[in-house]
Scaffold this active site. Structure first.
Site, short mmCIF file in Angstrom:
data_model
loop_
_atom_site.label_atom_id
_atom_site.label_comp_id
_atom_site.label_asym_id
_atom_site.label_seq_id
_atom_site.Cartn_x
_atom_site.Cartn_y
_atom_site.Cartn_z
CG HIS A 175 -1.86 -1.21 1.60
ND1 HIS A 175 -3.03 -1.41 0.89
CD2 HIS A 175 -1.31 -2.35 2.25
CE1 HIS A 175 -3.24 -2.93 1.35
NE2 HIS A 175 -2.32 -3.11 2.09
CB SER A 296 14.17 21.71 -16.41
OG SER A 296 13.28 22.61 -16.59
CE LYS A 302 12.70 18.95 -12.73
NZ LYS A 302 11.34 18.81 -12.07
CG ASN A 304 13.28 16.43 -15.46
OD1 ASN A 304 13.19 16.62 -14.10
ND2 ASN A 304 13.01 17.36 -16.34
CD GLU A 309 9.49 11.26 -16.21
OE1 GLU A 309 8.60 12.10 -16.39
OE2 GLU A 309 10.60 11.93 -15.97
CE1 TYR A 336 -6.73 -10.65 -45.71
CE2 TYR A 336 -8.12 -10.04 -47.27
CZ TYR A 336 -7.14 -9.59 -46.30
OH TYR A 336 -6.50 -8.45 -46.45
CD GLN A 341 -4.26 -3.33 -46.58
OE1 GLN A 341 -4.24 -4.10 -47.67
NE2 GLN A 341 -4.73 -2.05 -47.00
#
Ligand code: ARG
Length: 476
Positions: A175, A296, A302, A304, A309, A336, A341
């Site tokens: 949790h 940044s 920064k 990152n 991500e 078919y 396609q």
């Protein structure tokens, strides 16, 4: 329904099939509009299948010849023409024509242009329906064979990190609340288990990808005495699709691959998410090498974790492709349909995404900078050894439920004093239960907690070492 005839119904005026209308019939009396042409064409994406298409055609031609359906001369001409086409495509000289709709018609038309009637005989006993199903399976099989070692490399990278961090302690969460201390190596090996299952899935589904549709022709099989087993052997298929209707219409193999890729990407997204969290200043458990981070444009301080991500984000598109493919197949009547396609772009993108993501994540994991002190400091917050105190009391004869209750009181007292359980005095602890003695302090340390979980699959360093050895032996 699709093609127009551009002229009077007299058939192709030359050997060159440069309009797809000429590839099938003189039935059509009106040209296809440019919009319909673009709407129905797939050549700008399915040209990616060219190698598989040529391999399939060569195997088919070789078999037609062995069965006496085409002459040795024709088979030789087809081979020669295909060699030329291969060179041209590799050199970027091949002219792909929208007018010729797809990779199959483009290559066949060029073949006929190069070798004449032999090229026109190639399509004997074959349809684009079994051809395209064969091409996609061949292509996907080769991609699977590239992805499988990448899953292995990913696992090896994680095992290496685990090996260096058997004794590194971090808080295990449930949790997202501190639960119990665990070995960081153990944590890394949890991901190894996930990727090992992904590899198992991939090996398993490869068997079902690797079956030959060719010989099903349009849908019902063909009246020519084809030797389908021979084609299967030539192309390295494990077997032959046993029902012609199913052979041309089945796309389970693409769905299965896409499901595999989705699960793998979900595993990657979980790892990526943890890397992002751990790198955040609020955790500070790890750092990622600069080459996987970006700055940044406005905040000079920064760094990152963009790669992690993006990997997390790309799981969305792969799962999206699975939804697209599965919906594509839903309610499609046999056999078919042109709908099929639409299987290619999602499948291609899925392969590219899962392959590139595995590559980059394995590299990034191999280079993570672990900060053991920060992990350990965090493990000391949140009373991670409370269960150990309860277990200690159980060993003194206290029923577990009573022990649980007693420890809850101890934790409450520790919170009140602003200290860890291990910092409560022996006197205080004995106030909760008279059976507690000085040995309790060892039990309440992080390391004591870890060592105690010496059960198969547990986080005790001894167990983690056993698992590392098992994975190393398995991964080779
Ligand atoms: N380009 C088609 C596809 O990708 C090839 C098969 C077309 N067959 C047909 N009968 N129109 O599915």
């Amino acid at each position: 329904m699709s093609a127009p005839s551009t002229g009077p119904a007299t058939g192709p005026s030359s050997n060159q099939l440069d309009k797809k209308s000429e590839a099938w019939s003189a039935l059509f009396s009106e040209p296809m509009s440019e919009l319909v042409k673009r709407y129905t064409a797939s050549v700008f994406f399915d040209q990616r299948l060219w190698r598989a298409d040529i391999a399939g055609s060569l195997a088919h031609a070789e078999m037609l010849c062995a069965q006496g359906i085409i002459s040795t001369d024709d088979a030789a001409s087809i081979e020669r023409g295909m060699a030329q086409i291969t060179q041209d495509i590799e050199a970027g000289r091949f002219e792909w024509k929208l007018d010729l709709e797809d990779v199959h018609l483009n290559i066949e038309a060029r073949l006929t242009q190069l070798v004449g009637d032999a090229g026109k005989r190639l399509h004997t006993g074959r349809s684009r329906n079994d051809q395209v199903a064969t091409d996609v399976r061949l292509w996907l099989r080769d991609e699977i064979d590239t992805i499988l070692p990448l899953l292995g490399a990913m696992q090896s990278a994680l095992v290496d990190v685990a090996d260096k961090n058997v004794e590194t302690i971090l808080p295990g969460f449930t949790h997202m609340q501190v639960a119990q201390p665990v070995s960081f190596g153990h944590h890394m090996l949890a991901y190894v288990e996930m990727f090992a299952r992904d590899a198992e899935r991939l090996v398993d589904l490869r068997r079902r990808v690797n079956r030959l549709p060719l010989g099903a022709a349009a849908l019902a099989g063909t009246s020519y005495p084809l030797d389908r087993e021979r084609v299967a052997r030539t192309l390295g298929f494990d077997g032959v699709c046993q029902n012609s209707l199913d052979a041309v219409s089945d796309r389970d193999f693409a769905l299965e691959f896409s499901a595999f890729a989705s699960i793998t990407m979900v595993h990657i997204s979980r790892l990526a998410e943890e890397l992002v969290l751990w790198m955040s200043q609020n955790f500070g458990f790890i750092d990622l090498a600069d080459r996987y981070c970006t700055g940044s444009s406005i905040m000079p301080q920064k760094r990152n974790p963009d790669v992690a991500e993006l990997a997390r984000g790309k799981s969305g598109r792969v799962v999206g492709h699975l939804m697209g493919l599965i919906t594509l197949m839903k309610s499609q009547p046999l056999t078919y349909n042109k709908d099929n396609q639409e299987d290619k772009e999602p499948l291609f993108d899925t392969v590219d995404t899962v392959r590139d993501t595995l590559r980059i994540m394995a590299e990034m994991v191999a280079g993570i900078i672990v900060k053991p002190e920060a992990m350990e400091r965090a493990a000391l917050k949140g009373y991670a050894t409370a269960t150990d105190l309860a277990d200690y009391l159980v060993k003194k004869g206290v029923p577990f439920r009573d022990a649980h209750e007693t420890v809850a009181h101890a934790v409450k007292t520790a919170i009140g004093q602003g200290v860890d359980l291990s910092e409560l005095s022996l006197d205080t602890l004995q106030g909760f239960h008279p059976g507690i003695d000085a040995s309790v302090h060892e039990v309440l340390t992080l390391r004591g907690s870890l060592n105690a979980r010496n059960v198969l699959g547990g986080t005790a360093p001894a167990q983690v070492r056993l698992q590392i050895a098992r994975h190393r032996a398995r991964l080779g």
